[in-house]
Design an enzyme around this catalytic site. Structure first.
Site, PDB file in Angstrom:
ATOM      1  N   HIS A 307       0.854  -1.183   0.000  1.00 31.42           N
ATOM      2  CA  HIS A 307       0.000   0.000   0.000  1.00 31.42           C
ATOM      3  C   HIS A 307       0.887   1.229   0.000  1.00 31.42           C
ATOM      4  O   HIS A 307       1.935   1.236   0.639  1.00 31.42           O
ATOM      5  CB  HIS A 307      -0.911   0.009   1.234  1.00 31.42           C
ATOM      6  CG  HIS A 307      -2.052   0.952   1.104  1.00 31.42           C
ATOM      7  ND1 HIS A 307      -1.938   2.290   1.393  1.00 31.42           N
ATOM      8  CD2 HIS A 307      -3.321   0.749   0.686  1.00 31.42           C
ATOM      9  CE1 HIS A 307      -3.102   2.865   1.159  1.00 31.42           C
ATOM     10  NE2 HIS A 307      -3.956   1.961   0.728  1.00 31.42           N
ATOM     11  N   ASP A 364      -7.979  -5.197  -0.240  1.00 30.75           N
ATOM     12  CA  ASP A 364      -8.483  -6.021  -1.332  1.00 30.75           C
ATOM     13  C   ASP A 364      -8.119  -7.501  -1.197  1.00 30.75           C
ATOM     14  O   ASP A 364      -8.600  -8.322  -1.970  1.00 30.75           O
ATOM     15  CB  ASP A 364      -7.935  -5.500  -2.680  1.00 30.75           C
ATOM     16  CG  ASP A 364      -8.461  -4.119  -2.983  1.00 30.75           C
ATOM     17  OD1 ASP A 364      -9.667  -3.913  -2.816  1.00 30.75           O
ATOM     18  OD2 ASP A 364      -7.667  -3.244  -3.380  1.00 30.75           O
TER      19      ASP A 364
END
Ligand code: CMC
Length: 429
Positions: A307, A364
């Site tokens: 991320h 996700d």
């Protein structure tokens, strides 16, 4: 406390104000850099160090794994609130009281019809069209049906545009799914709450009465809340940038949907399931795929890992991982992908490549496993993300206009050829 950022260049000293946020984040205000220095700019591809705005919506500490909306921890909101209530909070700044909520919900429901001519546009798409492309197009098409709804010149105008898009977007999302599945199109049922209506729109078939399974409803409500806002991510920055030109809210949201679609961003939830399936089909050798993810000559990346901001666990991923286990248990679903995902996560988290780069599972990684257990087809995963993110996009768009932010227009460092003469084609080599 007032601080000053000092910068020395070509023997000259320049001072810039320093701004400190409510959570003690520090920013050097370089908005006068060019004018003070006679043209020097900063270079920051991917905006890794650039704050594009001041915002009071979401606080995120990637090192500590903290995510709060308007001061409330995401863990509390996900467990204790409903989606439309958190949408109100994020957009308008406070949790609504009963009266405020009822008015807001009624205004959204008033707008839950879309113009019948939108069906003609939908008809023009091939059945196999990806629902994200269809959703982006239909959202943009709303501008044609509501041409006067630019929506940013007064609070009232904004409110009308906001309730319009909140009412219509789930219908467009569900229609993009129905098109894909070859199902007839459903209309909203205003006797249902916001999330029940989304489920009904997506799953109802004309021959049977649809009643939402409470386990499914709870799981979807939580997932939508977890996706609701994430400060200046790629799609949100897109919405702000498009909106900064005073394009309408609908046009801005349509661009946000397109930005979200990419596999580096929201499209990762579809890509994760596809990757897990590929691993299973290939015989389940997780280490082989870890090796590929580390190989700089291989384009393969571990989808759902890493991320830009979180350099520690993504707090949303922690909640989703637990929910995935619970939902599969409650529904009695056995998904081999969950086993592979856990194995992959363990292998990556003990591998120096991922440890050194602080790559953890993101939002996700496990969400697709829940969506699949709930019977949502893989192409719809990112559409679900978009339904969840819609209030965040709206809140950021509204804040940008209330703050009267200028049009977004970055600079560049030109590295092309210097001036040269244009020769006629007959004389070119
Ligand atoms: N698999 C393998 N290596 C990775 C991964 C990954 N998933 N993510 C980052 N790296 C490596 C990258 O190659 C680089 O290595 P090196 O320093 O040797 O060059 C290092 O880690 C730093 O990566 P980066 O690309 O500079 O980091 P970034 O902040 O630009 O990218 C990211 C963030 C999310 C795009 C990236 O981690 C990624 O591609 N992840 C996979 C896609 C994904 O899951 N996206 C969803 C993001 S979260 C939800 C959302 O935004 O919607």
């Amino acid at each position: 406390m007032s601080e000053i950022g000092v910068f020395e260049f070509q023997g000259k000293r320049y001072e810039f104000p320093v701004e400190i946020g409510t959570e003690n984040e520090i920013a050097i205000d370089i908005s006068k850099l060019r004018s003070k220095t006679g043209g020097v700019i900063t270079l920051d591809p991917g905006y890794k160090n650039t704050g594009s705005c001041k915002s009071a919506i979401t606080f995120l500490d990637g090192e500590k794994g903290i995510l709060r909306h308007r001061g409330y921890p995401i863990e509390d909101l996900a467990k204790r609130s409903n989606f439309l209530e958190v949408a109100y909070l994020v957009i308008f700044g406070d949790l609504p009281n009963k009266e405020e909520f009822e008015k807001f919900e009624a205004d959204v429901k008033k707008n839950s019809m879309v113009n019948e001519e939108i069906k003609d546009i939908l008809d023009g798409f091939p059945r196999a069209a990806h629902p994200m492309g269809v959703l982006s197009s239909l959202t943009g098409a709303l501008t044609a049906f509501h041409p006067r709804h630019a929506g940013m010149y007064s609070e009232e105008e904004m409110y009308n545009s906001i309730t319009k898009i909140l009412g219509k977007f789930p219908v467009l999302a569900a229609w993009s799914h129905s098109k894909n599945e070859g199902l007839p199109l459903s209309y909203s049922d205003n006797s249902l709450d916001y999330v029940e209506n989304i489920l009904m729109l997506m799953f109802k078939i004309p021959t049977t009465k649809y009643e939402a399974n409470p386990i499914i409803k709870k799981a979807i409500e939580e997932l939508l809340i977890l996706h609701l806002d994430h400060e200046q991510n790629c799609s949100t920055s897109t919405v702000r940038l498009v909106g900064s030109s005073h394009a309408s809210l609908f046009a801005s949201i349509s661009s946000g949907v397109s930005a979200l679609w990419g596999p580096m961003h929201g499209g990762a939830n579809q890509a994760v399931i596809e990757m897990l399936e590929e691993i299973i089909e290939d015989g389940g050798d997780v280490d082989k795929f870890i090796k590929r993810a580390k190989d700089k000559n291989d384009l393969f990346r571990l989808m759902g890992f890493g991320h830009r901001v979180y350099k520690n666990f993504d707090p949303r991923a922690l909640i989703i991982k637990e929910s995935a286990k619970a939902v599969l248990n409650e529904l009695g679903v056995v998904d081999p992908a969950l086993k592979v995902a856990k194995h992959l996560e363990e292998a990556a988290l003990s591998d120096p490549y991922f440890i050194d780069r602080k790559l953890f599972p993101n939002v996700d990684f496990y969400s697709g496993i829940i969506y699949r257990a709930l019977g949502i087809r893989v192409e719809m995963f990112t559409v679900m993300f978009a339904i969840g993110r819609l209030p965040g996009w709206i809140a950021q768009w509204r804040e940008m206009h209330l703050n009267k932010e200028p049009i977004g227009r970055p600079r560049q460092l030109y590295i092309g050829v210097n001036e040269r003469k244009c020769v006629p084609m007959s004389k070119r080599k």
